[in-house]
Design an enzyme around this catalytic site. Structure first.
Site, PDB file in Angstrom:
ATOM      1  N   ALA A   1      -6.667  -4.880   6.967  1.00  0.00           N
ATOM      2  CA  ALA A   1      -7.652  -3.827   6.707  1.00  0.00           C
ATOM      3  C   ALA A   1      -8.904  -4.357   6.021  1.00  0.00           C
ATOM      4  O   ALA A   1      -9.869  -3.617   5.846  1.00  0.00           O
ATOM      5  CB  ALA A   1      -7.023  -2.735   5.837  1.00  0.00           C
TER       6      ALA A   1
ATOM      7  N   ASP B   1      -0.704  -5.758   8.841  1.00  0.00           N
ATOM      8  CA  ASP B   1      -1.752  -4.788   8.527  1.00  0.00           C
ATOM      9  C   ASP B   1      -2.941  -5.593   8.021  1.00  0.00           C
ATOM     10  O   ASP B   1      -2.835  -6.301   7.011  1.00  0.00           O
ATOM     11  CB  ASP B   1      -1.235  -3.820   7.442  1.00  0.00           C
ATOM     12  CG  ASP B   1      -2.203  -2.672   7.190  1.00  0.00           C
ATOM     13  OD1 ASP B   1      -3.305  -2.671   7.782  1.00  0.00           O
ATOM     14  OD2 ASP B   1      -1.859  -1.784   6.383  1.00  0.00           O
TER      15      ASP B   1
ATOM     16  N   TRP C   1       0.867  -1.184   0.000  1.00  0.00           N
ATOM     17  CA  TRP C   1       0.000   0.000   0.000  1.00  0.00           C
ATOM     18  C   TRP C   1       0.906   1.237   0.000  1.00  0.00           C
ATOM     19  O   TRP C   1       1.767   1.346   0.882  1.00  0.00           O
ATOM     20  CB  TRP C   1      -0.885  -0.043   1.249  1.00  0.00           C
ATOM     21  CG  TRP C   1      -1.880   1.056   1.360  1.00  0.00           C
ATOM     22  CD1 TRP C   1      -2.707   1.508   0.377  1.00  0.00           C
ATOM     23  CD2 TRP C   1      -2.167   1.838   2.525  1.00  0.00           C
ATOM     24  NE1 TRP C   1      -3.490   2.524   0.858  1.00  0.00           N
ATOM     25  CE2 TRP C   1      -3.177   2.753   2.177  1.00  0.00           C
ATOM     26  CE3 TRP C   1      -1.669   1.859   3.833  1.00  0.00           C
ATOM     27  CZ2 TRP C   1      -3.705   3.673   3.079  1.00  0.00           C
ATOM     28  CZ3 TRP C   1      -2.190   2.772   4.722  1.00  0.00           C
ATOM     29  CH2 TRP C   1      -3.194   3.662   4.353  1.00  0.00           C
TER      30      TRP C   1
ATOM     31  N   LYS D   1     -13.528  -0.829   6.222  1.00  0.00           N
ATOM     32  CA  LYS D   1     -14.128  -1.564   5.109  1.00  0.00           C
ATOM     33  C   LYS D   1     -15.162  -2.572   5.603  1.00  0.00           C
ATOM     34  O   LYS D   1     -16.270  -2.626   5.086  1.00  0.00           O
ATOM     35  CB  LYS D   1     -13.061  -2.305   4.288  1.00  0.00           C
ATOM     36  CG  LYS D   1     -11.683  -1.672   4.279  1.00  0.00           C
ATOM     37  CD  LYS D   1     -11.535  -0.487   3.376  1.00  0.00           C
ATOM     38  CE  LYS D   1     -10.319   0.279   3.701  1.00  0.00           C
ATOM     39  NZ  LYS D   1      -9.482   1.009   3.030  1.00  0.00           N
TER      40      LYS D   1
HETATM   41  C1  LMR Z   1      -6.945   2.257  -0.724  1.00  0.00           C
HETATM   42  O1  LMR Z   1      -5.903   1.595  -0.741  1.00  0.00           O
HETATM   43  O2  LMR Z   1      -7.506   2.662  -1.763  1.00  0.00           O
HETATM   44  C2  LMR Z   1      -7.596   2.573   0.581  1.00  0.00           C
HETATM   45  O3  LMR Z   1      -6.913   1.980   1.640  1.00  0.00           O
HETATM   46  C3  LMR Z   1      -7.839   4.015   0.777  1.00  0.00           C
HETATM   47  C4  LMR Z   1      -6.602   4.796   1.008  1.00  0.00           C
HETATM   48  O4  LMR Z   1      -6.573   5.559   1.968  1.00  0.00           O
HETATM   49  O5  LMR Z   1      -5.638   4.703   0.215  1.00  0.00           O
END
Ligand code: LMR
Length: 393
Positions: free
Chosen positions: A210, A208, A127, A243
Site C-alpha cells: 500500500a 499487501d 493493519w 498513498k
Molecule cells: C491507515 O492504516 O491509517 C490507513 O491505511 C487508513 C485506513 O484505512 O486505516
C-alpha cells in the site's frame, strides 16, 4: 428486523480521526490515520494528478462502463509498476478494485472460494483491518511473531519459527514494504529466507503493498514483492494507489494473481466474478488518472519526482525526531525511528502512555503507539520528543 443488529466495535484509527477533529486545542498534533501531509498539515493533490484530471476532463467523451476487471490499460500499467518483469504476463491475472482495501477483501474472498478451510497467517501486529475483514468473513487467522518489542525491529527468528508451521492450503500475509503499523521491515536476505519457507511449506503468499514509493523508492519498495512473486508458483498481491498517487478518496487499487499452473481464463474469470458479485464494475476515475500518468513520460517523471520529495521529506523527519529524542533523553534508544521505513513507526509503548500523551500534550497516535511520521514538522518534533520523554517511554 433491525433490532437484531449488534453494535460493532468502532475502528480505532477512524475513531482517533474523530477525536482529533473534536479536540478544541490549537496546539494538537495528528499522528493518526495513514494519510500523507506536507509541513503545513495539508494533504496535497499531486501535480501530475491535477494535470491528468485536466486532460481527462478535456478528452473523456463518455462515462459508460469500462470492463468488469477494470480498464485493461490501468491493469497493465499497475502490473508493470508493481511486478516489473518479474513474472511472465501469461501467468498474471488482475482486477481493479475500490482502493487497496477492496483488493484485500477480494483476495480473502478468493482464498475462501479456493479453500474454505485456509488459515491466513498474519504478522503480529498487522493493519487492524486485515484482522477485522478476516473475522467478518469467518476465516481462520494465525498470528506470526513479527515486532521485537526490545529492538523495535523484526523478530526474524520468531517469525521464521512461526511461518514454518504453515501448511499447503494456508496463506501467509506479508507487507510488501513499509510495514503498517510498525515501520520495521525485512532485509533482502531475510526475504529470500521467507521464499524458502514458502516453498518448503507449500503455503501461498499474499502481499499487501500500500506504500510503494514511501520507503526506499518506487523500484526498491517493489523488490520484495517481485522476488516473492517470481520465487513461488502462486501469489496474490493487493496494491493501493491511495498513498503514492495521493488519491485516497478516489478508491483506486488492484488485485493481482500470479499462477503458473492455473488456466488463465479460470483465474481471470474467478477474479472478474468476484468483482461482479461485490460491486460490479470497479471505480474508474482514479484508475484513469493513474493510467494517464504512468503512460506519459513527462507526467510520470513529474509524479516520480514529487513522490520522491515526499519520501525524502519523511526520512528527514524521521532523522530529525531521532536526533531530537537523543538530545532530550540523553540516550540513543530511539535510533530505531531513523531505521524504520514508510509512513509509520511503532514507538513501542503502552496504550496508557499513548493516552497520557494525548491528554497532556494533544498528541494523537494510534493506541498501539503507531505514529504517522508525515504528521510531523519542524515545529512539532520538539513537542513530540518532550511528550515522549515526559511519558517515560
Ligand atoms: C491507515 O492504516 O491509517 C490507513 O491505511 C487508513 C485506513 O484505512 O486505516
Amino acid at each position: 428486523m433491525f433490532e437484531n443488529l449488534k453494535a460493532q466495535k468502532s475502528d480505532a484509527i477512524l475513531a482517533l480521526m474523530q477525536m482529533y477533529r473534536d479536540d478544541p486545542r490549537a496546539k494538537k498534533v495528528d499522528l493518526g490515520v495513514g494519510v500523507y501531509k506536507d509541513a503545513s498539515g495539508n494533504t496535497p493533490i499531486m501535480r501530475a494528478i491535477k494535470t491528468a484530471e485536466q486532460r481527462l476532463w478535456t478528452e473523456q467523451t463518455t462515462k459508460s462502463y469500462v470492463g468488469l476487471a477494470g480498464a485493461p490499460d490501468f491493469n497493465d500499467a499497475m502490473v508493470q509498476l508493481v511486478l516489473g518483469d518479474a513474472v511472465p504476463r501469461a501467468h498474471v491475472s488482475s482486477v481493479a478494485t475500490p482502493g487497496g482495501t477492496g483488493a484485500v477483501r477480494q483476495a480473502f474472498e478468493l482464498i475462501r472460494m479456493s479453500n474454505p478451510s485456509a488459515r491466513v497467517f498474519v504478522s503480529d501486529p498487522t493493519w487492524p483491518n486485515h484482522l477485522s475483514i478476516l473475522a467478518y468473513l469467518g476465516m481462520e487467522m494465525v498470528p506470526y511473531r513479527y515486532f521485537d518489542a526490545d529492538t523495535r525491529g523484526v523478530d526474524f527468528d520468531g517469525m521464521m519459527a512461526d511461518l514454518k508451521t504453515a501448511q499447503k492450503g494456508d496463506v501467509i500475509l506479508l507487507h510488501g514494504c513499509c510495514h503498517n503499523p510498525t515501520g520495521a521491515n525485512l532485509t533482502g536476505p531475510q526475504w529470500a529466507d521467507v521464499i524458502t519457507v514458502l516453498n518448503d511449506t507449500g503455503a501461498m503468499p499474499m502481499i499487501d503493498i500500500a506504500y510503494q514509493g514511501f520507503g526506499d523508492g518506487v523500484e526498491a519498495d517493489a523488490a520484495a514483492t517481485r522476488a516473492v512473486a517470481a520465487g513461488v508458483p502462486e501469489c496474490l498481491i493487493a496494491a493501493s494507489c491511495s498513498k503514492n498517487f495521493g488519491i485516497y478518496r478516489e478508491r483506486t487499487g488492484i488485485l493481482m494473481m500470479t499462477a503458473a499452473g492455473t488456466d488463465k481464463a479460470l483465474a481471470q474469470g474467478s477474479l472478474s466474478f468476484l468483482n461482479r458479485q461485490n460491486y460490479s464494475f470497479p471505480p474508474d476515475h482514479g484508475a484513469r488518472l493513474v493510467t494517464i500518468i504512468l503512460n506519459d513520460d513527462e507526467l510520470r517523471a513529474d509524479w516520480m519526482a514529487e513522490l520522491e520529495d515526499m519520501r525524502t521529506g519523511m526520512l528527514t523527519l524521521r532523522e530529525a525526531l531521532a536526533k531530537e529524542l537523543e538530545a532530550q533523553s540523553g540516550s540513543n534508544r530511539f535510533g530505531f525511528l531513523a531505521q524504520h521505513r514508510g509512513m509509520f513507526s511503532r514507538l513501542g509503548t503502552s496504550p496508557e502512555m499513548v493516552a497520557k500523551m494525548r491528554e497532556d500534550s494533544g498528541i494523537y497516535m494510534v493506541g498501539d503507539s503507531r505514529m504517522n511520521i508525515a504528521g510531523l514538522n519542524a515545529e512539532t518534533i520538539p513537542i513530540l520528543a518532550k511528550a515522549i520523554v515526559a511519558a517515560g517511554v
